[in-house]
Design a protein around this motif. Structure first.
Motif, PDB file in Angstrom:
ATOM      1  N   PHE A 192       0.833  -1.205   0.000  1.00  0.00           N
ATOM      2  CA  PHE A 192       0.000   0.000   0.000  1.00  0.00           C
ATOM      3  C   PHE A 192       0.870   1.259   0.000  1.00  0.00           C
ATOM      4  CE2 PHE A 192      -2.087   3.417   2.323  1.00  0.00           C
ATOM      5  CZ  PHE A 192      -3.269   3.539   1.634  1.00  0.00           C
ATOM      6  N   TYR A 193       1.926   1.241   0.785  1.00  0.00           N
ATOM      7  CA  TYR A 193       2.782   2.419   0.905  1.00  0.00           C
ATOM      8  C   TYR A 193       3.496   2.725  -0.421  1.00  0.00           C
ATOM      9  CZ  TYR A 193       6.411   5.516   2.778  1.00  0.00           C
ATOM     10  OH  TYR A 193       7.236   6.584   3.013  1.00  0.00           O
ATOM     11  N   GLN A 194       3.980   1.702  -1.079  1.00  0.00           N
ATOM     12  CA  GLN A 194       4.752   1.924  -2.300  1.00  0.00           C
ATOM     13  C   GLN A 194       3.879   2.159  -3.525  1.00  0.00           C
ATOM     14  OE1 GLN A 194       7.298  -1.511  -2.596  1.00  0.00           O
ATOM     15  NE2 GLN A 194       8.504  -0.955  -0.786  1.00  0.00           N
ATOM     16  N   ASN A 195       2.739   1.460  -3.618  1.00  0.00           N
ATOM     17  CA  ASN A 195       1.933   1.508  -4.826  1.00  0.00           C
ATOM     18  C   ASN A 195       0.795   2.527  -4.772  1.00  0.00           C
ATOM     19  OD1 ASN A 195       2.808  -1.009  -6.611  1.00  0.00           O
ATOM     20  ND2 ASN A 195       2.831  -1.646  -4.460  1.00  0.00           N
ATOM     21  N   ARG A 196       0.502   3.039  -3.587  1.00  0.00           N
ATOM     22  CA  ARG A 196      -0.608   3.994  -3.506  1.00  0.00           C
ATOM     23  C   ARG A 196      -0.241   5.276  -2.763  1.00  0.00           C
ATOM     24  NH1 ARG A 196      -6.152   3.296  -4.343  1.00  0.00           N
ATOM     25  NH2 ARG A 196      -6.912   5.384  -4.823  1.00  0.00           N
ATOM     26  N   TRP A 197       0.343   5.116  -1.576  1.00  0.00           N
ATOM     27  CA  TRP A 197       0.582   6.283  -0.737  1.00  0.00           C
ATOM     28  C   TRP A 197       1.636   7.211  -1.331  1.00  0.00           C
ATOM     29  CZ3 TRP A 197      -1.864   8.910   2.689  1.00  0.00           C
ATOM     30  CH2 TRP A 197      -1.187   9.806   3.525  1.00  0.00           C
ATOM     31  N   LEU A 198       2.733   6.667  -1.798  1.00  0.00           N
ATOM     32  CA  LEU A 198       3.808   7.498  -2.346  1.00  0.00           C
ATOM     33  C   LEU A 198       3.396   8.188  -3.642  1.00  0.00           C
ATOM     34  CD1 LEU A 198       6.966   5.268  -1.727  1.00  0.00           C
ATOM     35  CD2 LEU A 198       6.166   7.236  -0.400  1.00  0.00           C
ATOM     36  N   LYS A 199       2.380   7.683  -4.312  1.00  0.00           N
ATOM     37  CA  LYS A 199       1.925   8.286  -5.569  1.00  0.00           C
ATOM     38  C   LYS A 199       0.953   9.436  -5.348  1.00  0.00           C
ATOM     39  CE  LYS A 199       2.536   4.009  -8.195  1.00  0.00           C
ATOM     40  NZ  LYS A 199       1.875   2.977  -9.036  1.00  0.00           N
ATOM     41  N   LEU A 200       0.478   9.608  -4.120  1.00  0.00           N
ATOM     42  CA  LEU A 200      -0.446  10.704  -3.823  1.00  0.00           C
ATOM     43  C   LEU A 200       0.318  12.006  -3.659  1.00  0.00           C
ATOM     44  CD1 LEU A 200      -2.937   9.202  -1.205  1.00  0.00           C
ATOM     45  CD2 LEU A 200      -3.445   9.849  -3.558  1.00  0.00           C
TER      46      LEU A 200
END
Length: 377
Positions: free
Chosen positions: A214-222
């Motif tokens: 979740f952190y690498q694929n979603r959170w960092l992209k926000l």
């Protein structure tokens, strides 16, 4: 702290200094004798147990992403096929084909000799009866009427089963549900925001597989400006749908009960990020260790801890088990039907245009041949 007759001296620590260790500043303070008692949702690791004693679990705590799973916002091309199983659809096709063949045989004996036209009439009559429409012809013979009545009764029963299944599915609002998995949430189309807290960055950097995904694929992209929202604004977005908001359940549940409708509470789902229990720690072999253990044992035995948990814990919003929720059909759900209607209209207009062109061509050709014959005569 009246039970222990102690006076609390509350101190705030601003800097998280591990000092080359996984213990954190509180356990360093234990080692240096600065503090004696500590309450924190700390992970139970061997290094911490060497510098502190666990007295008892004090308070359950959990954080999660809250969102509404609204089935009517999804485009579902197969929703009008699901009320009947695939075996029933196959059986209907076989019965329709057999009925069309029987009508073909019966109508041929009643004076229809054009084989191609007879096939069209048989097929259209069978499909029309299944679709609750009128028949192209009415057989005069007993055999033909029996076959026609058979398919009419068959279509009536199938229609009642189909409509009952559709209505019950709408009332129960049986949409697609999401697993309690951060991987599923990361792969979804939900917009995401988090309540700004001091501990959130630590939680998002836990070494668990789903948290890392979740952190690498979603959170960092926000974008940074879209990551954090106040709790009231975030839960208001959740009420509107298509939005997942992370916060403490103790903070979210009271606001949801006050502002959300009952149907919204029934659609509410949770994907957990952190679940633990606040533990009471003391300094290793500290002066208050035995006293606190005896005191908490007494609190558990007389039910004081359970009473306080029931009194202060936020109640999860309830969805009545016998509640039937009938949602208005959205444009996403009606899109397959409208698309089917448009395709049928385009197909019928195309066939009509082709028939008119063929009729005009043969009429003109017949007229030319007739004129030539007159001139030759």
């Amino acid at each position: 702290m009246t039970l222990f007759r102690l006076r609390m001296n509350i101190t705030k620590i601003d800097t998280w200094e591990k000092r080359g260790s996984n213990r954190g500043p509180m356990f360093v303070a234990f080692e240096e004798g600065i503090i004696d008692i500590y309450i924190n949702p700390s992970m139970m690791i061997t290094e911490k147990l060497n510098y502190g004693d666990i007295i008892a679990p004090v308070w359950p705590i959990r954080t999660c992403f809250l969102f509404r799973m609204i089935s009517s916002t999804n485009l579902q091309l197969t929703q009008f096929i699901r009320p009947l199983s695939i075996n029933v659809w196959y059986a209907m096709l076989i019965i329709t084909a057999l009925t069309a063949f029987i009508l073909l045989s019966v109508l041929r004996k009643e004076g229809f000799h054009d084989f191609i036209g007879l096939c069209g009439i048989s097929i259209l009559s069978s499909v029309g009866a299944i679709s609750q429409q009128a028949s192209a012809v009415v057989p005069y013979g007993i055999a033909g009427r029996i076959a026609f009545l058979h398919i009419m009764f068959f279509s009536l029963l199938i229609f009642n089963y189909y409509s009952a299944s559709m209505v019950s599915n709408r009332l129960r609002n049986m949409g697609n549900k999401m697993n309690d998995s951060l991987i599923s949430l990361a792969d979804s189309n939900f917009k995401i925001a988090i309540e700004p807290t001091e501990y959130i960055n630590s939680l998002l950097q836990e070494p668990h597989i789903d948290v890392k995904y979740f952190y690498q694929n979603r959170w960092l992209k926000l974008p940074q400006s879209m990551r954090y929202l106040p709790i009231e604004e975030g839960l208001n977005h959740v009420a509107q749908g298509g939005f997942a908001y992370h916060t403490l359940t103790e903070s979210a549940y009271p606001y949801i009960e006050k502002t959300f409708e009952t149907s919204m509470m029934c659609e509410l789902m949770e994907v957990h990020l952190f679940r633990t229990t606040l533990g009471l720690w003391t300094r290793k072999n500290g002066p208050f260790t035995e006293m606190l253990r005896i005191g908490f044992t007494k609190m558990n035995n007389i039910g004081l801890r359970d009473r306080e948990l029931k009194r202060w814990s936020a109640r999860k919003p309830r969805c009545p088990a016998n509640m039937l929720i009938a949602e208005a059909i959205s444009i996403q759900e009606a899109a397959p039907v409208l698309l089917f209607l448009v395709v049928g209209m385009v197909l019928s207009l195309s066939v009509c245009a082709i028939e008119n062109i063929i009729f005009w061509f043969y009429s003109k050709r017949s007229l030319i041949i007739d004129i030539n014959r007159r001139h030759m005569g």
